[in-house]
Design a protein around this motif. Sequence first.
Motif, PDB file in Angstrom:
ATOM      1  N   PRO A  76       0.759  -1.276   0.051  1.00 58.60           N
ATOM      2  CA  PRO A  76      -0.415   0.036  -0.080  1.00 58.60           C
ATOM      3  C   PRO A  76       0.844   0.987  -0.122  1.00 58.60           C
ATOM      4  O   PRO A  76       1.885   0.734   0.593  1.00 58.60           O
ATOM      5  N   LYS A  77      -0.052   2.205  -0.752  1.00 58.46           N
ATOM      6  CA  LYS A  77       1.126   3.361  -0.715  1.00 58.46           C
ATOM      7  C   LYS A  77       1.386   4.645   1.020  1.00 58.46           C
ATOM      8  O   LYS A  77       2.409   4.413   1.579  1.00 58.46           O
ATOM      9  N   LYS A  78       0.332   3.692   1.352  1.00 60.23           N
ATOM     10  CA  LYS A  78      -0.176   4.597   2.918  1.00 60.23           C
ATOM     11  C   LYS A  78       1.477   3.566   4.186  1.00 60.23           C
ATOM     12  O   LYS A  78       1.701   2.390   3.859  1.00 60.23           O
ATOM     13  N   HIS A  79       1.732   4.345   4.413  1.00 63.47           N
ATOM     14  CA  HIS A  79       2.701   3.698   5.970  1.00 63.47           C
ATOM     15  C   HIS A  79       1.648   2.710   6.464  1.00 63.47           C
ATOM     16  O   HIS A  79       0.884   3.673   6.966  1.00 63.47           O
ATOM     17  N   ILE A  80       1.970   1.987   6.677  1.00 63.82           N
ATOM     18  CA  ILE A  80       1.182   1.054   8.115  1.00 63.82           C
ATOM     19  C   ILE A  80       2.163  -0.129   8.108  1.00 63.82           C
ATOM     20  O   ILE A  80       3.629  -0.800   7.182  1.00 63.82           O
ATOM     21  N   SER A  81       2.961   0.256   9.725  1.00 57.15           N
ATOM     22  CA  SER A  81       4.229  -0.669   9.264  1.00 57.15           C
ATOM     23  C   SER A  81       3.919  -1.815   9.649  1.00 57.15           C
ATOM     24  O   SER A  81       5.069  -2.780   8.719  1.00 57.15           O
ATOM     25  N   THR A  82       3.630  -3.043  10.669  1.00 57.67           N
ATOM     26  CA  THR A  82       2.593  -4.366  10.177  1.00 57.67           C
ATOM     27  C   THR A  82       0.790  -4.315   9.841  1.00 57.67           C
ATOM     28  O   THR A  82       0.863  -3.670   9.932  1.00 57.67           O
ATOM     29  N   LEU A  83       1.161  -5.941   9.786  1.00 56.87           N
ATOM     30  CA  LEU A  83      -0.169  -5.883   9.761  1.00 56.87           C
ATOM     31  C   LEU A  83      -0.318  -6.569  11.150  1.00 56.87           C
ATOM     32  O   LEU A  83      -1.813  -5.319  11.223  1.00 56.87           O
ATOM     33  N   THR A  84      -0.417  -6.171  11.948  1.00 56.01           N
ATOM     34  CA  THR A  84      -0.633  -5.921  13.596  1.00 56.01           C
ATOM     35  C   THR A  84      -1.484  -4.309  13.592  1.00 56.01           C
ATOM     36  O   THR A  84      -1.502  -4.010  14.850  1.00 56.01           O
ATOM     37  N   ASP A  85      -1.099  -3.301  12.792  1.00 56.71           N
ATOM     38  CA  ASP A  85      -0.578  -1.692  12.714  1.00 56.71           C
ATOM     39  C   ASP A  85      -1.591  -1.540  12.320  1.00 56.71           C
ATOM     40  O   ASP A  85      -1.868  -0.467  11.892  1.00 56.71           O
ATOM     41  N   MET A  86      -2.677  -2.304  11.374  1.00 59.59           N
ATOM     42  CA  MET A  86      -3.763  -2.057  10.137  1.00 59.59           C
ATOM     43  C   MET A  86      -4.468  -1.355  11.597  1.00 59.59           C
ATOM     44  O   MET A  86      -5.311  -2.678  12.273  1.00 59.59           O
ATOM     45  N   ASP A  87      -5.762  -0.314  10.546  1.00 61.74           N
ATOM     46  CA  ASP A  87      -6.505  -0.358  11.504  1.00 61.74           C
ATOM     47  C   ASP A  87      -8.053  -0.753  11.137  1.00 61.74           C
ATOM     48  O   ASP A  87      -7.863  -1.330   9.169  1.00 61.74           O
ATOM     49  N   LYS A  88      -9.188  -1.100  11.249  1.00 58.84           N
ATOM     50  CA  LYS A  88     -10.349  -1.375  10.198  1.00 58.84           C
ATOM     51  C   LYS A  88     -10.987  -0.476   9.370  1.00 58.84           C
ATOM     52  O   LYS A  88     -11.277  -1.047   7.770  1.00 58.84           O
ATOM     53  N   GLU A  89     -10.376   0.906   9.193  1.00 64.24           N
ATOM     54  CA  GLU A  89     -10.332   2.087   7.984  1.00 64.24           C
ATOM     55  C   GLU A  89      -8.945   1.416   7.007  1.00 64.24           C
ATOM     56  O   GLU A  89      -9.526   1.673   5.315  1.00 64.24           O
ATOM     57  N   ASP A  90      -8.534   0.503   7.350  1.00 62.12           N
ATOM     58  CA  ASP A  90      -7.556   0.579   5.842  1.00 62.12           C
ATOM     59  C   ASP A  90      -7.870  -1.405   5.177  1.00 62.12           C
ATOM     60  O   ASP A  90      -7.041  -1.732   4.466  1.00 62.12           O
ATOM     61  N   THR A  91      -8.406  -1.472   6.216  1.00 63.19           N
ATOM     62  CA  THR A  91      -9.790  -2.818   5.089  1.00 63.19           C
ATOM     63  C   THR A  91      -9.735  -3.053   3.830  1.00 63.19           C
ATOM     64  O   THR A  91      -9.257  -4.156   2.912  1.00 63.19           O
TER      65      THR A  91
END
Length: 114
Positions: free
Chosen positions: A43-58
């Motif tokens: 994803p172009k958006k920075h998210i460090s790891t899967l466990t840092d995913m928010d519901k809005e990143d689904t």
Amino acid sequence: MQDCLFCKIVKKEIPADIVYENERVLVFKDINPIAPVHLLVIPKKHISTLTDMDKEDTLLMGQVQLTAARLAVEMGFAEGGFRLVNNCGRGAGQLVMHIHYHLLAGRPLSWPPG
Ligand code: 5GP
Ligand code: ZN
């Protein structure tokens, strides 16, 4: 994120062999391939790891997976089988802390992985 290698690739501050890009997703060749096809799908958006995913990143992460699957079909290696894998956390071998899926194909892929 400022010091993130993959964010720098997203911003074109560091060169990469880009295979596909849209507004939200980037696909580029891994610099150290372990298979004839070895792409990184992020994803172009920075998210460090899967466990840092928010519901809005689904939706975004669904688009990342859909992009990988579509590319596999369009590039002609879906039929032979491919692997889409995420290393989550240092213990699983994640070295770059920006979520990425490895898209691997072009050779037999054994299971279980190491
Ligand atoms: P990880 O070990 O975090 O799951 O995977 C990181 C991947 O990024 C590795 O396969 C590594 O070869 C790749 N990589 C590291 N630095 C660069 C770079 O500067 N450019 C590209 N294209 N790939 C990189
Ligand atoms: Zn990043």
